[in-house]
Motif scaffolding. Sequence first.
Motif, mmCIF file in Angstrom:
data_model
loop_
_atom_site.group_PDB
_atom_site.id
_atom_site.type_symbol
_atom_site.label_atom_id
_atom_site.label_comp_id
_atom_site.label_asym_id
_atom_site.label_seq_id
_atom_site.Cartn_x
_atom_site.Cartn_y
_atom_site.Cartn_z
ATOM 1 N N LYS A 176 14.268 4.594 4.764
ATOM 2 C CA LYS A 176 13.650 3.454 3.908
ATOM 3 C C LYS A 176 14.665 2.484 3.923
ATOM 4 O O LYS A 176 14.284 1.205 3.845
ATOM 5 C CB LYS A 176 13.096 3.905 2.708
ATOM 6 N N CYS A 201 -8.664 3.540 6.523
ATOM 7 C CA CYS A 201 -7.517 3.258 7.121
ATOM 8 C C CYS A 201 -7.648 4.042 8.406
ATOM 9 O O CYS A 201 -7.661 5.236 8.567
ATOM 10 C CB CYS A 201 -6.013 3.938 6.515
ATOM 11 N N VAL A 222 1.717 0.468 -4.402
ATOM 12 C CA VAL A 222 2.207 1.859 -4.862
ATOM 13 C C VAL A 222 1.070 2.630 -4.866
ATOM 14 O O VAL A 222 0.102 2.579 -4.686
ATOM 15 C CB VAL A 222 2.670 1.816 -6.504
ATOM 16 N N ALA A 223 1.726 3.834 -4.687
ATOM 17 C CA ALA A 223 0.578 5.065 -4.642
ATOM 18 C C ALA A 223 1.064 6.099 -5.583
ATOM 19 O O ALA A 223 2.146 6.349 -6.099
ATOM 20 C CB ALA A 223 0.567 5.655 -3.391
ATOM 21 N N GLU A 238 0.975 3.600 -13.558
ATOM 22 C CA GLU A 238 2.224 3.110 -14.057
ATOM 23 C C GLU A 238 2.089 1.485 -13.771
ATOM 24 O O GLU A 238 2.855 0.646 -14.294
ATOM 25 C CB GLU A 238 3.525 3.604 -13.190
ATOM 26 N N SER A 264 -2.907 -2.159 -6.457
ATOM 27 C CA SER A 264 -2.897 -1.210 -5.453
ATOM 28 C C SER A 264 -4.541 -0.591 -5.548
ATOM 29 O O SER A 264 -4.642 0.182 -6.558
ATOM 30 C CB SER A 264 -1.712 -0.216 -5.419
ATOM 31 N N GLU A 265 -5.044 -0.786 -4.650
ATOM 32 C CA GLU A 265 -6.583 -0.002 -4.662
ATOM 33 C C GLU A 265 -6.694 0.279 -2.980
ATOM 34 O O GLU A 265 -6.512 1.460 -2.616
ATOM 35 C CB GLU A 265 -7.698 -1.249 -4.919
ATOM 36 N N PHE A 266 -7.167 -0.735 -2.114
ATOM 37 C CA PHE A 266 -7.083 -0.455 -0.677
ATOM 38 C C PHE A 266 -7.876 0.512 -0.284
ATOM 39 O O PHE A 266 -7.519 1.404 0.763
ATOM 40 C CB PHE A 266 -5.734 -0.640 -0.178
ATOM 41 N N LEU A 308 8.694 0.048 -11.656
ATOM 42 C CA LEU A 308 7.528 -0.208 -12.414
ATOM 43 C C LEU A 308 7.885 0.162 -14.120
ATOM 44 O O LEU A 308 7.617 -0.557 -14.952
ATOM 45 C CB LEU A 308 6.210 0.575 -12.237
ATOM 46 N N ASN A 368 -11.682 0.130 2.778
ATOM 47 C CA ASN A 368 -12.373 1.108 3.094
ATOM 48 C C ASN A 368 -11.366 2.463 3.891
ATOM 49 O O ASN A 368 -10.579 2.884 3.347
ATOM 50 C CB ASN A 368 -13.554 0.505 4.218
ATOM 51 N N LYS A 423 -7.523 3.831 -11.116
ATOM 52 C CA LYS A 423 -7.695 2.299 -10.588
ATOM 53 C C LYS A 423 -8.643 1.418 -11.678
ATOM 54 O O LYS A 423 -8.394 0.315 -11.735
ATOM 55 C CB LYS A 423 -8.014 2.509 -9.149
ATOM 56 N N THR A 430 7.990 -0.165 1.091
ATOM 57 C CA THR A 430 8.583 0.819 2.043
ATOM 58 C C THR A 430 7.453 1.849 2.299
ATOM 59 O O THR A 430 7.601 2.893 3.335
ATOM 60 C CB THR A 430 9.709 1.663 1.580
ATOM 61 N N ARG A 462 13.254 0.547 -5.234
ATOM 62 C CA ARG A 462 13.533 1.318 -6.374
ATOM 63 C C ARG A 462 15.012 2.136 -5.907
ATOM 64 O O ARG A 462 15.280 2.228 -4.909
ATOM 65 C CB ARG A 462 12.657 2.691 -6.210
ATOM 66 N N TYR A 502 3.241 3.418 3.203
ATOM 67 C CA TYR A 502 2.619 3.420 4.467
ATOM 68 C C TYR A 502 1.673 2.295 4.977
ATOM 69 O O TYR A 502 1.953 1.813 6.103
ATOM 70 C CB TYR A 502 1.768 4.657 4.513
ATOM 71 N N LEU A 503 1.201 1.769 3.801
ATOM 72 C CA LEU A 503 0.593 0.492 3.912
ATOM 73 C C LEU A 503 1.585 -0.641 3.389
ATOM 74 O O LEU A 503 1.530 -1.573 4.122
ATOM 75 C CB LEU A 503 -0.618 0.464 2.760
HETATM 76 N N1 NAP Z 1 -8.190 3.578 2.474
HETATM 77 C C1 NAP Z 1 -7.298 4.284 2.918
HETATM 78 O O1 NAP Z 1 -7.571 5.074 3.883
HETATM 79 C C2 NAP Z 1 -5.987 4.688 2.255
HETATM 80 C C3 NAP Z 1 -5.112 5.521 2.829
HETATM 81 C C4 NAP Z 1 -3.749 5.658 2.287
HETATM 82 C C5 NAP Z 1 -3.750 4.756 0.928
HETATM 83 N N2 NAP Z 1 -4.477 4.216 0.568
HETATM 84 C C6 NAP Z 1 -4.088 3.387 -0.862
HETATM 85 O O2 NAP Z 1 -3.195 2.551 -0.550
HETATM 86 C C7 NAP Z 1 -2.212 2.381 -1.634
HETATM 87 C C8 NAP Z 1 -0.848 2.740 -0.912
HETATM 88 O O3 NAP Z 1 -0.789 3.932 -0.587
HETATM 89 P P1 NAP Z 1 0.233 4.501 0.505
HETATM 90 O O4 NAP Z 1 -0.086 5.876 1.131
HETATM 91 O O5 NAP Z 1 0.738 3.278 1.314
HETATM 92 O O6 NAP Z 1 1.471 4.734 -0.326
HETATM 93 P P2 NAP Z 1 2.818 5.645 -0.134
HETATM 94 O O7 NAP Z 1 3.044 5.704 1.396
HETATM 95 O O8 NAP Z 1 3.160 6.637 -0.863
HETATM 96 O O9 NAP Z 1 3.669 4.535 -0.841
HETATM 97 C C9 NAP Z 1 3.970 3.996 -2.124
HETATM 98 C C10 NAP Z 1 5.106 3.129 -2.279
HETATM 99 O O10 NAP Z 1 5.277 2.876 -3.942
HETATM 100 C C11 NAP Z 1 6.391 2.805 -4.359
HETATM 101 N N3 NAP Z 1 6.417 3.378 -5.547
HETATM 102 C C12 NAP Z 1 5.853 4.385 -6.257
HETATM 103 N N4 NAP Z 1 5.978 4.645 -7.618
HETATM 104 C C13 NAP Z 1 6.715 3.336 -7.654
HETATM 105 C C14 NAP Z 1 7.129 2.721 -9.028
HETATM 106 N N5 NAP Z 1 7.243 3.621 -10.136
HETATM 107 N N6 NAP Z 1 7.925 1.601 -9.186
HETATM 108 C C15 NAP Z 1 7.848 0.847 -7.826
HETATM 109 N N7 NAP Z 1 7.652 1.454 -6.656
HETATM 110 C C16 NAP Z 1 6.942 2.614 -6.596
HETATM 111 C C17 NAP Z 1 7.101 3.959 -3.224
HETATM 112 O O11 NAP Z 1 8.472 3.623 -3.404
HETATM 113 P P3 NAP Z 1 9.544 4.609 -2.836
HETATM 114 O O12 NAP Z 1 9.494 4.163 -1.359
HETATM 115 O O13 NAP Z 1 10.706 4.055 -3.368
HETATM 116 O O14 NAP Z 1 9.201 5.951 -3.072
HETATM 117 C C18 NAP Z 1 6.337 3.599 -1.893
HETATM 118 O O15 NAP Z 1 6.987 2.432 -1.449
HETATM 119 C C19 NAP Z 1 -2.889 3.554 -2.597
HETATM 120 O O16 NAP Z 1 -3.680 2.748 -3.627
HETATM 121 C C20 NAP Z 1 -3.599 4.356 -1.816
HETATM 122 O O17 NAP Z 1 -4.800 4.832 -2.658
HETATM 123 C C21 NAP Z 1 -5.678 3.980 0.985
#
Ligand code: NAP
Length: 313
Positions: free
Chosen positions: A46, A161, A85-86, A96, A116-118, A65, A159, A139, A14, A37, A16-17
């Motif tokens: 969500k 987003c 995850v983030a 975690e 989760s890196e990305f 997790l 790289n 990471k 659910t 969750r 962003y990515l």
């Molecule tokens: N390159 C870039 O420009 C860029 C930009 C953004 C992110 N990223 C990377 O992409 C990755 C994802 O980031 P995001 O922004 O997409 O994250 P996000 O929108 O915050 O979403 C994180 C997801 O992880 C789930 N989560 C968190 N803790 C958890 C747990 N303990 N057990 C199970 N699920 C859990 C959350 O669940 P809930 O929905 O239940 O809260 C949510 O669905 C990260 O590694 C971040 O560093 C990169």
Amino acid sequence: MEGTKDRVLIIGATGYLGRRFVKASLALGYPTYLLYRPEVASDAEKVQMLIGFKMQGAHLLEGSLGNHESMVSALKQVDVVVSVVAGNHLRHAILEQIKLVNAIKEVGTIKRFIPSEFGMDPGRMKHAIDPGAYVFKDKRIVREAIEKAGIPYTYISANCCAGYFLSALAQILNFMPPRDHVLIYGDGSKKCIWVDEDDIGMYTMMAINDPRTLNKSLYLRPRGNILTQIEVVQLWEKLIGKELKKTFVSEEEWLGNMDKMAAPMQIGVAHFYQIFYRGDLDFEVESPDGVDSQDLWPDYKYVTAEEYLKRYV
Ligand SMILES: NC(=O)c1ccc[n+]([C@@H]2O[C@H](COP(=O)([O-])OP(=O)(O)OC[C@H]3O[C@@H](n4cnc5c(N)ncnc54)[C@H](OP(=O)(O)O)[C@@H]3O)[C@@H](O)[C@H]2O)c1
């Protein structure tokens, strides 16, 4: 199609990515399992998203997790695990994932794990400045646990987003392109790599069972999207038929006020410093441990920076 393809578990579906990964997984015909969750029940948006995915064929599994039994049960139903995850400066969900690594090791049947890196390659970011460094450090700790456990992996460096960086011509905390005035970091000449989020989902899902990405770092580098900030600004100026006023920000100015900012902003400033002042995305992919998306899938039609920006005109 189900029964012939690897079953994929997406954790963070659910997010962003994560939501783009679900879309890609379903589009490529993988039997797709989503971990959600229990807390999500209080978030109408969500829940609706999850139900929408279910209606498109995804299977929903409750867990998190931190709940070992739920993880083991979910892992027994799949072949590949993609974690999206983030964490943030308060909640270290990235770390975690160590619990997930332990559960994957215990189950012993997972053919590939994508942690989760990305973003920027954490392995190349040991010099990163605080407070942004913790993201890469966490990471790397997860990587160490994966490799120690002997789990087959692919690390994905996505790289920048597009929605975070390209949309606003890299104006921090803005997500719409400016029409009058733009800040240029340094002289705006460092090479950056701008990647559409849906493409990150597709590249990831194409990589999950490709032998060429086994135990390697995959760098998402759509060739035409390797552009400096100035080149991106020029693309936008061409699209709107107007030249923007430019303020060139020196490195000292950019870092100068950091200690007066709130913690999340400081992390963003530090990451922008790595990309736009140090030029940390500008390096040659080193084989055999690194592979370039453009070499693996040269015919994949990624969204170009110009196409992406057109939607904001
Ligand atoms: N390159 C870039 O420009 C860029 C930009 C953004 C992110 N990223 C990377 O992409 C990755 C994802 O980031 P995001 O922004 O997409 O994250 P996000 O929108 O915050 O979403 C994180 C997801 O992880 C789930 N989560 C968190 N803790 C958890 C747990 N303990 N057990 C199970 N699920 C859990 C959350 O669940 P809930 O929905 O239940 O809260 C949510 O669905 C990260 O590694 C971040 O560093 C990169």
